[in-house]
Design an enzyme around this catalytic site. Structure first.
Site, PDB file in Angstrom:
ATOM      1  N   LYS A 170       0.809  -1.233   0.000  1.00 13.82           N
ATOM      2  CA  LYS A 170       0.000   0.000   0.000  1.00 13.82           C
ATOM      3  C   LYS A 170       0.834   1.272   0.000  1.00 13.82           C
ATOM      4  O   LYS A 170       0.431   2.272  -0.587  1.00 13.82           O
ATOM      5  CB  LYS A 170      -0.946  -0.003   1.201  1.00 13.82           C
ATOM      6  CG  LYS A 170      -2.046  -1.027   1.028  1.00 13.82           C
ATOM      7  CD  LYS A 170      -3.006  -1.046   2.168  1.00 13.82           C
ATOM      8  CE  LYS A 170      -3.950  -2.214   1.953  1.00 13.82           C
ATOM      9  NZ  LYS A 170      -4.908  -2.348   3.016  1.00 13.82           N
ATOM     10  N   ASP A 197      -9.923   2.075   2.783  1.00  7.95           N
ATOM     11  CA  ASP A 197      -9.879   1.239   3.997  1.00  7.95           C
ATOM     12  C   ASP A 197     -10.593   1.894   5.182  1.00  7.95           C
ATOM     13  O   ASP A 197     -11.331   1.232   5.918  1.00  7.95           O
ATOM     14  CB  ASP A 197      -8.422   0.966   4.412  1.00  7.95           C
ATOM     15  CG  ASP A 197      -7.812  -0.176   3.622  1.00  7.95           C
ATOM     16  OD1 ASP A 197      -8.561  -0.990   3.054  1.00  7.95           O
ATOM     17  OD2 ASP A 197      -6.564  -0.251   3.573  1.00  7.95           O
TER      18      ASP A 197
HETATM   19  P1  NDP Z   1       1.884  -3.715   6.304  1.00  7.61           P
HETATM   20  O1  NDP Z   1       2.879  -4.710   5.847  1.00  7.61           O
HETATM   21  O2  NDP Z   1       1.850  -2.373   5.674  1.00  7.61           O
HETATM   22  O3  NDP Z   1       2.079  -3.445   7.888  1.00  7.61           O
HETATM   23  C1  NDP Z   1       2.269  -4.506   8.743  1.00  7.61           C
HETATM   24  C2  NDP Z   1       2.124  -4.064  10.202  1.00  7.61           C
HETATM   25  O4  NDP Z   1       2.068  -5.234  11.007  1.00  7.61           O
HETATM   26  C3  NDP Z   1       3.290  -3.239  10.731  1.00  7.61           C
HETATM   27  O5  NDP Z   1       2.807  -2.380  11.739  1.00  7.61           O
HETATM   28  C4  NDP Z   1       4.211  -4.318  11.321  1.00  7.61           C
HETATM   29  O6  NDP Z   1       5.051  -3.835  12.357  1.00  7.61           O
HETATM   30  C5  NDP Z   1       3.183  -5.246  11.914  1.00  7.61           C
HETATM   31  N1  NDP Z   1       3.635  -6.636  12.035  1.00  7.61           N
HETATM   32  C6  NDP Z   1       3.958  -7.474  11.028  1.00  7.61           C
HETATM   33  N2  NDP Z   1       4.238  -8.704  11.521  1.00  7.61           N
HETATM   34  C7  NDP Z   1       4.069  -8.623  12.860  1.00  7.61           C
HETATM   35  C8  NDP Z   1       4.197  -9.561  13.915  1.00  7.61           C
HETATM   36  N3  NDP Z   1       4.564 -10.824  13.687  1.00  7.61           N
HETATM   37  N4  NDP Z   1       3.930  -9.154  15.172  1.00  7.61           N
HETATM   38  C9  NDP Z   1       3.550  -7.878  15.413  1.00  7.61           C
HETATM   39  N5  NDP Z   1       3.412  -6.939  14.447  1.00  7.61           N
HETATM   40  C10 NDP Z   1       3.673  -7.309  13.182  1.00  7.61           C
HETATM   41  O7  NDP Z   1       0.455  -4.450   6.215  1.00  7.61           O
HETATM   42  P2  NDP Z   1      -0.979  -3.767   6.098  1.00  7.61           P
HETATM   43  O8  NDP Z   1      -1.016  -2.649   7.049  1.00  7.61           O
HETATM   44  O9  NDP Z   1      -1.327  -3.506   4.682  1.00  7.61           O
HETATM   45  O10 NDP Z   1      -1.957  -4.959   6.571  1.00  7.61           O
HETATM   46  C11 NDP Z   1      -2.053  -5.355   7.924  1.00  7.61           C
HETATM   47  C12 NDP Z   1      -3.177  -6.381   8.101  1.00  7.61           C
HETATM   48  O11 NDP Z   1      -4.449  -5.832   7.888  1.00  7.61           O
HETATM   49  C13 NDP Z   1      -3.076  -7.602   7.174  1.00  7.61           C
HETATM   50  O12 NDP Z   1      -3.410  -8.763   7.926  1.00  7.61           O
HETATM   51  C14 NDP Z   1      -4.141  -7.325   6.158  1.00  7.61           C
HETATM   52  O13 NDP Z   1      -4.624  -8.514   5.577  1.00  7.61           O
HETATM   53  C15 NDP Z   1      -5.196  -6.653   7.008  1.00  7.61           C
HETATM   54  N6  NDP Z   1      -6.094  -5.793   6.237  1.00  7.61           N
HETATM   55  C16 NDP Z   1      -7.425  -6.105   6.164  1.00  7.61           C
HETATM   56  C17 NDP Z   1      -8.295  -5.277   5.501  1.00  7.61           C
HETATM   57  C18 NDP Z   1      -9.740  -5.597   5.454  1.00  7.61           C
HETATM   58  O14 NDP Z   1     -10.431  -5.011   4.627  1.00  7.61           O
HETATM   59  N7  NDP Z   1     -10.241  -6.460   6.302  1.00  7.61           N
HETATM   60  C19 NDP Z   1      -7.844  -4.063   4.808  1.00  7.61           C
HETATM   61  C20 NDP Z   1      -6.453  -3.812   4.992  1.00  7.61           C
HETATM   62  C21 NDP Z   1      -5.606  -4.667   5.641  1.00  7.61           C
HETATM   63  P3  NDP Z   1       6.474  -3.125  12.044  1.00  7.61           P
HETATM   64  O15 NDP Z   1       6.147  -1.700  11.724  1.00  7.61           O
HETATM   65  O16 NDP Z   1       7.219  -3.303  13.304  1.00  7.61           O
HETATM   66  O17 NDP Z   1       7.075  -3.883  10.880  1.00  7.61           O
END
Ligand code: NDP
Length: 266
Positions: A66, A102
């Site tokens: 994104k 979103d």
């Molecule tokens: P990004 O990759 O942009 O961001 C990931 C985030 O998750 C960061 O804050 C990262 O932390 C954190 N993270 C990743 N792995 C872990 C872990 N193992 N433990 C703790 N924190 C973790 O992803 P998105 O923001 O695009 O998506 C996030 C989630 O939201 C996904 O599961 C996606 O499927 C879901 N989603 C659902 C939607 C819906 O319509 N239902 C719409 C949009 C998203 P750090 O900054 O430390 O790396």
């Protein structure tokens, strides 16, 4: 000619977006297709370019692209500009327009489908990635009493707190340890079947725990139930509501969502 749309992500096999847009197209009589495309982690822009060259009209963008989509767009809607993340691309003669549906999708699901009032509530947002960025402003517009962003990398949460202002607090997962009315998991931890290191004290018998992940029970929702949250929800409603908003951006028609949510739940 049938208009082509797609969703780009990595992974993408779990996506229900093709089913949702097929249902919207049937409901509104639109002549379009919608497919799921696995973009290589280092090849998102090339994948989008290929799709545009093959007469693609628009696309959704999901994890982890994104923020890259935000940079790729040549023009941005005001809400995408403020979010710094793009989940909806439209392709026309002027190039690529980036939008973010979103936040509208999450607020519609919380307020319309789950009957939550957000005004005056204490909200904890877990995560500081693309999904989190997209929902902050629409949630703040509802005037919660407190808004805390907790993230694994605290500096990313702090960046968002500084950007959006309004007295937002940024912290680590462990440091958020007071009760909240609504806890939203916008991390990608659930995708990997993992649970962020949360304090059980964030949940009370008045807390809604909401995981943006959908399609299966997650360690976060199970932890919330075990620790007394009164209600839990996955992100299927948000997915369908953000898709309806994207469909409106592309096609100018707003589909009904209730029947599609019920069909996908069953
Ligand atoms: P990004 O990759 O942009 O961001 C990931 C985030 O998750 C960061 O804050 C990262 O932390 C954190 N993270 C990743 N792995 C872990 C872990 N193992 N433990 C703790 N924190 C973790 O992803 P998105 O923001 O695009 O998506 C996030 C989630 O939201 C996904 O599961 C996606 O499927 C879901 N989603 C659902 C939607 C819906 O319509 N239902 C719409 C949009 C998203 P750090 O900054 O430390 O790396």
């Amino acid at each position: 000619m049938t208009d082509r749309y797609a969703v780009f992500g990595h992974p993408i096999a779990h996506s229900k977006s093709p089913q949702i847009h097929a249902a919207f197209a049937r409901q509104t009589g639109q002549d379009m297709t919608y497919e799921a495309i696995l973009a290589p982690l280092d090849g998102f822009a090339e994948c989008v370019a290929q799709f545009m060259a093959a007469d693609g009209r628009g696309a959704n963008v999901t994890v982890p692209f994104k923020e890259e989509a935000y940079k790729l767009a040549q023009r941005l809607s005001p809400r995408a500009q403020r979010a710094g993340a793009v989940n909806t691309l439209s392709f026309d003669a002027d190039g690529i327009l980036g939008d973010n549906t979103d936040g509208a999708g999450l607020v519609a699901d919380l307020t319309r489908n789950l009957h939550q009032t957000l005004g005056g509530k204490r909200i904890l947002l877990l995560g500081a990635g693309g999904a989190a960025r997209g929902v902050i402003e629409p949630l703040l517009d509802q005037q919660p009493a407190a808004f805390v962003i907790a993230n694994r990398t605290v500096s990313r949460a702090q960046e968002l707190a500084d950007l959006f202002g309004h007295g937002i607090t940024a912290c680590s997962f462990e440091a958020a340890d007071t009760p909240f009315d609504i806890v939203i998991n916008a991390t990608a931890a659930s995708l990997a079947g993992e649970l962020p290191p949360l304090s059980p004290r964030i949940f009370t018998d008045n807390t809604l725990a909401y995981d943006m992940m959908y399609g299966r029970d997650t360690p976060f929702l199970s932890f919330a139930r075990t620790n007394g949250a009164s209600a839990t929800s996955d992100g299927l409603g948000m997915l369908i509501e953000q898709a309806a908003e994207a469909f409106f951006v592309w096609r100018g028609e707003r589909p009904e969502t209730a029947a599609v949510i019920a069909a996908l739940r069953s």
